[in-house]
Design an enzyme around this catalytic site. Sequence first.
Site, PDB file in Angstrom:
ATOM      1  N   ASN A  11       0.826  -1.158  -0.028  1.00 29.01           N
ATOM      2  CA  ASN A  11      -0.011  -0.004   0.034  1.00 29.01           C
ATOM      3  C   ASN A  11       0.790   1.249  -0.112  1.00 29.01           C
ATOM      4  O   ASN A  11       1.818   1.390   0.869  1.00 29.01           O
ATOM      5  CB  ASN A  11      -0.811  -0.197   1.219  1.00 29.01           C
ATOM      6  CG  ASN A  11      -1.805   1.279   1.397  1.00 29.01           C
ATOM      7  OD1 ASN A  11      -1.391   2.290   1.158  1.00 29.01           O
ATOM      8  ND2 ASN A  11      -3.106   0.717   1.663  1.00 29.01           N
ATOM      9  N   HIS A  14       0.886   6.323   1.802  1.00 30.77           N
ATOM     10  CA  HIS A  14       1.768   7.364   2.586  1.00 30.77           C
ATOM     11  C   HIS A  14       3.093   8.009   1.645  1.00 30.77           C
ATOM     12  O   HIS A  14       3.640   8.652   2.184  1.00 30.77           O
ATOM     13  CB  HIS A  14       2.181   6.762   3.786  1.00 30.77           C
ATOM     14  CG  HIS A  14       1.028   6.486   4.782  1.00 30.77           C
ATOM     15  ND1 HIS A  14      -0.165   7.571   4.767  1.00 30.77           N
ATOM     16  CD2 HIS A  14       0.450   5.311   5.010  1.00 30.77           C
ATOM     17  CE1 HIS A  14      -0.871   6.895   5.437  1.00 30.77           C
ATOM     18  NE2 HIS A  14      -0.734   5.737   5.703  1.00 30.77           N
ATOM     19  N   HIS A  47      -5.527   3.963  -1.609  1.00 28.01           N
ATOM     20  CA  HIS A  47      -6.914   4.166  -1.099  1.00 28.01           C
ATOM     21  C   HIS A  47      -7.183   5.592  -1.642  1.00 28.01           C
ATOM     22  O   HIS A  47      -6.612   6.274  -1.144  1.00 28.01           O
ATOM     23  CB  HIS A  47      -6.849   4.050   0.441  1.00 28.01           C
ATOM     24  CG  HIS A  47      -8.098   4.170   0.970  1.00 28.01           C
ATOM     25  ND1 HIS A  47      -8.212   4.062   2.286  1.00 28.01           N
ATOM     26  CD2 HIS A  47      -9.361   4.535   0.529  1.00 28.01           C
ATOM     27  CE1 HIS A  47      -9.816   4.307   2.715  1.00 28.01           C
ATOM     28  NE2 HIS A  47     -10.290   4.739   1.628  1.00 28.01           N
ATOM     29  N   ARG A  49      -9.339   8.268  -0.829  1.00 25.07           N
ATOM     30  CA  ARG A  49     -10.370   8.736   0.049  1.00 25.07           C
ATOM     31  C   ARG A  49     -11.048   9.970  -0.390  1.00 25.07           C
ATOM     32  O   ARG A  49     -10.698  10.602  -1.358  1.00 25.07           O
ATOM     33  CB  ARG A  49      -9.495   9.057   1.465  1.00 25.07           C
ATOM     34  CG  ARG A  49      -9.204   8.156   2.148  1.00 25.07           C
ATOM     35  CD  ARG A  49      -8.585   8.606   3.590  1.00 25.07           C
ATOM     36  NE  ARG A  49      -8.422   7.388   4.385  1.00 25.07           N
ATOM     37  CZ  ARG A  49      -9.197   7.110   5.415  1.00 25.07           C
ATOM     38  NH1 ARG A  49     -10.333   7.875   5.610  1.00 25.07           N
ATOM     39  NH2 ARG A  49      -9.063   6.299   6.217  1.00 25.07           N
ATOM     40  N   ARG A  53      -6.886  12.594   1.073  1.00 22.56           N
ATOM     41  CA  ARG A  53      -5.786  13.221   1.711  1.00 22.56           C
ATOM     42  C   ARG A  53      -4.581  12.690   1.434  1.00 22.56           C
ATOM     43  O   ARG A  53      -3.523  13.270   1.805  1.00 22.56           O
ATOM     44  CB  ARG A  53      -6.233  12.944   3.367  1.00 22.56           C
ATOM     45  CG  ARG A  53      -6.054  11.447   3.696  1.00 22.56           C
ATOM     46  CD  ARG A  53      -6.332  11.180   5.061  1.00 22.56           C
ATOM     47  NE  ARG A  53      -7.336  11.403   5.669  1.00 22.56           N
ATOM     48  CZ  ARG A  53      -8.189  10.786   6.693  1.00 22.56           C
ATOM     49  NH1 ARG A  53      -7.338  10.032   7.546  1.00 22.56           N
ATOM     50  NH2 ARG A  53      -9.269  11.054   6.858  1.00 22.56           N
ATOM     51  N   GLU A  74      -8.520   0.697  -3.008  1.00 23.28           N
ATOM     52  CA  GLU A  74      -9.388   0.752  -1.839  1.00 23.28           C
ATOM     53  C   GLU A  74     -10.532   1.755  -1.869  1.00 23.28           C
ATOM     54  O   GLU A  74     -10.121   3.041  -2.317  1.00 23.28           O
ATOM     55  CB  GLU A  74      -8.620   0.816  -0.532  1.00 23.28           C
ATOM     56  CG  GLU A  74      -7.676  -0.261   0.037  1.00 23.28           C
ATOM     57  CD  GLU A  74      -6.819   0.085   1.125  1.00 23.28           C
ATOM     58  OE1 GLU A  74      -6.852   0.870   1.617  1.00 23.28           O
ATOM     59  OE2 GLU A  74      -6.151  -0.966   1.314  1.00 23.28           O
ATOM     60  N   THR A 105      -8.149   3.560   8.703  1.00 22.98           N
ATOM     61  CA  THR A 105      -9.312   2.639   8.555  1.00 22.98           C
ATOM     62  C   THR A 105      -9.502   1.861   9.813  1.00 22.98           C
ATOM     63  O   THR A 105      -8.660   0.930   9.971  1.00 22.98           O
ATOM     64  CB  THR A 105      -9.548   1.915   7.291  1.00 22.98           C
ATOM     65  OG1 THR A 105      -9.010   2.628   6.194  1.00 22.98           O
ATOM     66  CG2 THR A 105     -10.588   1.089   6.999  1.00 22.98           C
ATOM     67  N   GLU A 155     -10.875  -9.176   2.925  1.00 27.46           N
ATOM     68  CA  GLU A 155      -9.833  -8.918   3.791  1.00 27.46           C
ATOM     69  C   GLU A 155      -9.843  -8.644   5.193  1.00 27.46           C
ATOM     70  O   GLU A 155     -10.787  -8.008   5.518  1.00 27.46           O
ATOM     71  CB  GLU A 155      -8.911  -7.502   3.099  1.00 27.46           C
ATOM     72  CG  GLU A 155      -7.891  -7.288   3.675  1.00 27.46           C
ATOM     73  CD  GLU A 155      -6.921  -6.076   3.117  1.00 27.46           C
ATOM     74  OE1 GLU A 155      -6.961  -6.165   1.923  1.00 27.46           O
ATOM     75  OE2 GLU A 155      -6.158  -5.599   3.754  1.00 27.46           O
ATOM     76  N   HIS A 194      -3.776  -4.548   7.836  1.00 23.23           N
ATOM     77  CA  HIS A 194      -3.636  -3.184   8.576  1.00 23.23           C
ATOM     78  C   HIS A 194      -2.371  -3.390   9.788  1.00 23.23           C
ATOM     79  O   HIS A 194      -2.892  -4.216  10.587  1.00 23.23           O
ATOM     80  CB  HIS A 194      -4.963  -2.968   9.155  1.00 23.23           C
ATOM     81  CG  HIS A 194      -5.222  -1.387   9.365  1.00 23.23           C
ATOM     82  ND1 HIS A 194      -4.915  -0.895  10.393  1.00 23.23           N
ATOM     83  CD2 HIS A 194      -5.678  -0.390   8.490  1.00 23.23           C
ATOM     84  CE1 HIS A 194      -5.063   0.374  10.399  1.00 23.23           C
ATOM     85  NE2 HIS A 194      -5.461   0.632   9.286  1.00 23.23           N
TER      86      HIS A 194
END
Length: 252
Positions: A11, A14, A47, A49, A53, A74, A105, A155, A194
Amino acid sequence: MEKRYLRLGVNIDHVATIRNARGGQHPDPVRAAQAAAAAGADGITAHLREDRRHMTDDDVARLSAGIDLPLNLEMAATDEMLAIALRHAPHAACIVPEKRQERTTEGGLDAAGSHNHLAPFVAKLNAADIRVSLFIEPDMRQLEAAKSLGAPVVELHTGAYCEAEGTERDRQFRRISRAAEYAEALGIECHAGHGLTFDTVAPIAAIPTLVELNIGHFLIGEAIFGGLESSIKRMRSLMDKARSEAHGERSA
Ligand code: PXP
């Protein structure tokens, strides 16, 4: 049971968080996806959002067009996100719950309680040949709801396991392991993710019915110290080692 390969989805949200701290183009999530591929990732997860963000619409467009690995998008179950998913047709779409105020999340989707809301999203993604996954708590009722919704993949949220300590961590681990076994019995492909780190990944990777782990924040943070390639390679090798050892024990 034969030993199955455990896929690593990286993922890269970031990378975009760091870019957005200053605006501009650097560091570019597409370059991170290419580096992840070179380091042995099996897929890229991003993801988008509602508040953008980290990932932006442009990132999703460029990732869809510009990487060789399968993209797992996502998304919240909203009409806006569904339209974006259908436009870009990623390999997979993982439906996640989304709250504006949360930092990440925080929990799984209430697939059982939101059945009627989720049903058309799952149906439309399935019809577009996008592999739908529901991000749920490791809970039997949620798995049964995923089954009745026709989601081919779930998941399992590993956040509570990663945050817990001592006997509570053991308890959270057993929830995940039982849920992964039940998913297999229901004919659902089971992923997890996660909060996973070098310290928490091995027991999860050893669960034989898990097919994919999605890991982000820790890998990107660790890349500051040793580079993205090194953090992904180390994670990959911890996953492989845990799975080989567990398979050896089971078949001995
Ligand atoms: N899987 C899902 C569905 C997620 O929403 C996230 C976080 O965006 C992850 C995996 C990765 O979590 P982390 O960044 O804590 O590794």
